[in-house]
Design a protein around this motif. Structure first.
Motif, PDB file in Angstrom:
ATOM      1  N   SER A  34       0.438  -1.469  -0.199  1.00 54.01           N
ATOM      2  CA  SER A  34      -0.012  -0.138  -0.025  1.00 54.01           C
ATOM      3  C   SER A  34       0.938   1.575  -0.139  1.00 54.01           C
ATOM      4  CB  SER A  34      -0.997  -0.124   1.484  1.00 54.01           C
ATOM      5  OG  SER A  34      -1.375  -1.393   1.309  1.00 54.01           O
ATOM      6  N   TYR A  72      -7.710   3.159  -5.209  1.00 56.54           N
ATOM      7  CA  TYR A  72      -9.345   3.416  -4.143  1.00 56.54           C
ATOM      8  C   TYR A  72      -9.976   4.777  -4.121  1.00 56.54           C
ATOM      9  CZ  TYR A  72      -7.312  -0.807  -2.696  1.00 56.54           C
ATOM     10  OH  TYR A  72      -6.885  -2.387  -2.975  1.00 56.54           O
ATOM     11  N   ASP A  73      -9.588   5.348  -4.440  1.00 57.39           N
ATOM     12  CA  ASP A  73     -10.385   7.134  -4.473  1.00 57.39           C
ATOM     13  C   ASP A  73     -10.402   7.495  -5.628  1.00 57.39           C
ATOM     14  OD1 ASP A  73      -9.851   7.903  -1.921  1.00 57.39           O
ATOM     15  OD2 ASP A  73      -7.742   7.456  -2.115  1.00 57.39           O
TER      16      ASP A  73
END
Length: 92
Positions: A34, A72-73
């Motif tokens: 990540s 993810y955004d």
């Protein structure tokens, strides 16, 4: 549907009309690195890929397919706050 602790194929209700079936497939696990921020240049991707490959080698895992990138955004999120992952699938 049963709770997670009770989940198995034997607990699922199946249709009696023969149009669907439940079956198992190869079990995969995903290992990811990540990162937050502006992290998806070629150098950063290569660094994350090297980390994943060394982890796989150290733990005797066989990779399946190509590495994947997960974003993810929303596209309008400021670049320095975006959450991303580089991940590989491994046979369990």
């Amino acid at each position: 549907m049963p709770s997670c602790s009770e989940r198995s194929f034997s607990n699922f209700e199946t249709e009696t009309n023969g149009r669907s079936e439940l079956r198992t497939s190869t079990r995969l696990i995903f290992v990811a690195v990540s990162a937050v921020g502006m992290t998806f240049g070629a150098i950063t991707f290569a660094t994350h890929l090297a980390e994943l490959r060394s982890f796989a080698k150290a733990n005797a895992l066989e990779t399946v397919g190509e590495p994947a990138l997960a974003y993810y955004d929303a596209p309008f999120t400021l670049p320095f706050t975006r959450r991303n992952e580089t991940m590989f699938a491994f046979l369990r």
